[in-house]
Scaffold this active site. Structure first.
Site, PDB file in Angstrom:
ATOM      1  N   ARG A 191      23.275-157.491  -7.511  1.00 47.02           N
ATOM      2  CA  ARG A 191      24.421-157.455  -8.568  1.00 47.02           C
ATOM      3  C   ARG A 191      24.046-157.006  -9.916  1.00 47.02           C
ATOM      4  O   ARG A 191      24.635-156.497 -10.514  1.00 47.02           O
ATOM      5  CB  ARG A 191      24.911-158.979  -8.859  1.00 47.02           C
ATOM      6  N   TYR A 219      48.826-148.237 -21.078  1.00 47.05           N
ATOM      7  CA  TYR A 219      48.882-148.510 -19.668  1.00 47.05           C
ATOM      8  C   TYR A 219      49.517-149.922 -19.430  1.00 47.05           C
ATOM      9  O   TYR A 219      48.993-150.964 -19.867  1.00 47.05           O
ATOM     10  CB  TYR A 219      47.390-148.320 -18.932  1.00 47.05           C
ATOM     11  N   ASP A 221      41.076-146.325 -23.921  1.00 40.45           N
ATOM     12  CA  ASP A 221      41.191-145.984 -22.686  1.00 40.45           C
ATOM     13  C   ASP A 221      41.284-144.508 -22.660  1.00 40.45           C
ATOM     14  O   ASP A 221      42.343-143.837 -23.186  1.00 40.45           O
ATOM     15  CB  ASP A 221      42.469-146.645 -22.058  1.00 40.45           C
ATOM     16  N   LYS A 280      40.244-142.244 -11.135  1.00 43.70           N
ATOM     17  CA  LYS A 280      41.084-140.880 -11.443  1.00 43.70           C
ATOM     18  C   LYS A 280      39.976-139.727 -11.387  1.00 43.70           C
ATOM     19  O   LYS A 280      39.625-139.486 -10.391  1.00 43.70           O
ATOM     20  CB  LYS A 280      41.951-141.157 -12.845  1.00 43.70           C
TER      21      LYS A 280
HETATM   22  C1  LIG Z   1      45.148-145.747 -13.460  1.00 40.00           C
HETATM   23  C2  LIG Z   1      44.740-146.133 -14.933  1.00 40.00           C
HETATM   24  C3  LIG Z   1      44.126-147.106 -15.103  1.00 40.00           C
HETATM   25  C4  LIG Z   1      43.524-148.281 -13.935  1.00 40.00           C
HETATM   26  O1  LIG Z   1      42.861-147.758 -13.148  1.00 40.00           O
HETATM   27  P1  LIG Z   1      42.807-148.542 -11.783  1.00 40.00           P
HETATM   28  O2  LIG Z   1      41.357-148.155 -11.309  1.00 40.00           O
HETATM   29  O3  LIG Z   1      43.922-148.165 -10.973  1.00 40.00           O
HETATM   30  O4  LIG Z   1      42.614-149.919 -11.925  1.00 40.00           O
HETATM   31  C5  LIG Z   1      43.848-147.552 -16.454  1.00 40.00           C
HETATM   32  N1  LIG Z   1      44.373-146.577 -17.348  1.00 40.00           N
HETATM   33  C6  LIG Z   1      44.894-145.500 -16.930  1.00 40.00           C
HETATM   34  C7  LIG Z   1      45.289-144.846 -18.346  1.00 40.00           C
HETATM   35  C8  LIG Z   1      45.198-145.204 -15.800  1.00 40.00           C
HETATM   36  O5  LIG Z   1      45.762-144.172 -15.793  1.00 40.00           O
END
Ligand SMILES: *Cc1c(COP(=O)(O)O)cnc(C)c1O
Length: 396
Positions: free
Chosen positions: A59, A114, A186, A211
């Site tokens: 971990r 988000y 973000d 992403k």
């Molecule tokens: C998809 C997304 C997230 C969350 O990511 P996950 O891996 O789906 O939890 C956070 N911020 C933005 C801008 C996103 O597009």
């Protein structure tokens, strides 16, 4: 340039390919092995008592996780002290927020964040005694006026989720730092390749690795990188919460990272090409893409960003829902599904009106969000033309 010296001067494209690699420790192989690990064995009792080992427990990190952490930290560059790897983008957001907030604190969050970020703030953080105020994403330096004595952090996301408002991150960061607050961002849309978060005043930079880092629609993954002031608390929160990403997902993220530069360049080019094409369609009222010259956020995008991803939205002129559905159902190359950042093109409907609180979302017509993948751009346009034909037919 000597083998070890001079990495600081390397361009991002080179860092993507070289950072975090250590063939000398891996029998010369280019990539690190995937360590599936929990227990680490100590050679002697004395070593065990003294916790004397390079790695302590699965971990707490393995050579696989370290390779990616080091690569991402180096990619973030100047001002970044370290990175943690978590099981999703949302976990990256929650971990980063928990690492800077305590009961009694006040948090400022952009209204364009988000949506699950808001759910975390309005649920878990509220229960823990943290108050959240949402602010207009276009607020700029005026965010300073929303500060209270207990405001500890400002959360930014540029461009905004679904709606692509551009935020003046340097101005917001300056206002926050003037009041001793930290700035979390973000940065999933631009990635460190197209937005240099730490150079623009961000203290903690978040990416949904699901992403563009992953890039192949096959992992859930998240990362938080932090500056020297905030990294110790981030690492401690990460460890205390028992967070760790799975080794195979870490490996796929590392693999994805190596090609992120060329993938993003194509997403940028094809996305902007299609966004421009859509501006000329009579059915389309507006295209929400900050790299378009007439977009309200274009000046900030041009000043602060060096590229765009393949994600943007459009607003149709008022048209019945059945016509929008006919458009979507006619598309063969655009899948209908959430998430984005993979090699494939996607489309979804969205509506932010029901949950925004600091601003009013009234676009003037039905809205769709596109992710432009790596397919041939001419094929994608032909597919969209088919969608528009089906849309017209649905009116009769
Ligand atoms: C998809 C997304 C997230 C969350 O990511 P996950 O891996 O789906 O939890 C956070 N911020 C933005 C801008 C996103 O597009």
């Amino acid at each position: 340039m000597s083998k070890k010296a001079g990495r600081r001067s390397l361009k991002a494209a080179t860092r993507l390919v070289t950072a975090g690699r250590d063939p000398d420790s891996n029998y010369g192989f280019v990539n690190p092995p995937v360590y599936h690990a929990s227990t680490v064995l100590y050679p002697t009792a004395a070593d065990q008592v003294a916790h004397r080992a390079r790695y302590q427990y699965g971990r707490r990190g393995t050579p696989t996780s370290e390779a990616l952490e080091n690569a991402l930290t180096e990619l973030e560059g100047e001002g970044c002290a370290g990175t943690v790897l978590v099981p999703s983008g949302l976990a990256a957001i929650s971990t980063a927020l928990l690492s800077v907030l305590k009961a009694g604190d006040h948090l400022l969050v952009t209204d364009s964040a988000y949506r699950p970020t808001r759910t975390f703030c309005d649920g878990v953080l509220k229960r823990m005694g943290v108050e959240t105020t949402y602010y207009d994403p276009l607020i700029g330096a005026d965010v300073g006026r929303l500060f209270k004595a207990n405001t500890r952090a400002v959360f930014v996301e540029a461009p905004g989720s679904q709606t692509f408002e551009m935020q003046d991150v340097p101005a917001i960061a300056k206002a926050a730092h003037d009041k001793d607050a930290v700035v979390l961002m973000d940065n999933t849309w631009a990635t460190p390749l197209y937005f240099r978060a730490f150079e623009k005043g961000v203290d903690l930079s978040i990416q949904a690795g699901t992403k563009y880092i992953g890039g192949h629609s096959d992992i859930m993954f998240g990362t938080v990188s932090a500056n020297p002031a905030t990294f110790p608390a981030l690492k401690e929160t990460f460890n205390t919460m028992g967070l760790c990403a799975g080794p195979d997902d870490i490996y796929l993220a590392l693999r994805g990272l190596r090609t992120m530069g060329v993938r993003l360049a194509r997403h940028y080019e094809s996305g902007l090409h299609i966004a421009r094409w859509l501006t000329k369609r009579p059915e389309v009222l507006r295209v929400l893409h900050p790299a378009l010259e007439d977009n309200p956020g274009h000046a900030i995008w041009k000043r602060d960003f060096s590229g765009a991803s393949g994600l943007f939205s459009i607003v149709f002129k008022p048209t019945p829902e059945r016509a929008v559905h006919a458009f979507m159902d006619a598309l063969a190359l655009f899948g209908m599904g959430f998430s984005w950042g993979g090699f494939e093109s996607l489309v979804i409907t969205f509506d932010c009106a029901e949950y925004r609180t600091a601003t009013k979302w009234s676009p003037g017509g039905p809205t769709l969000r596109f992710h432009i993948g790596l397919e041939d751009v001419g094929d994608l346009i032909a597919d969209l033309e088919g969608g528009f034909a089906a849309m017209a037919a649905a009116h009769y």
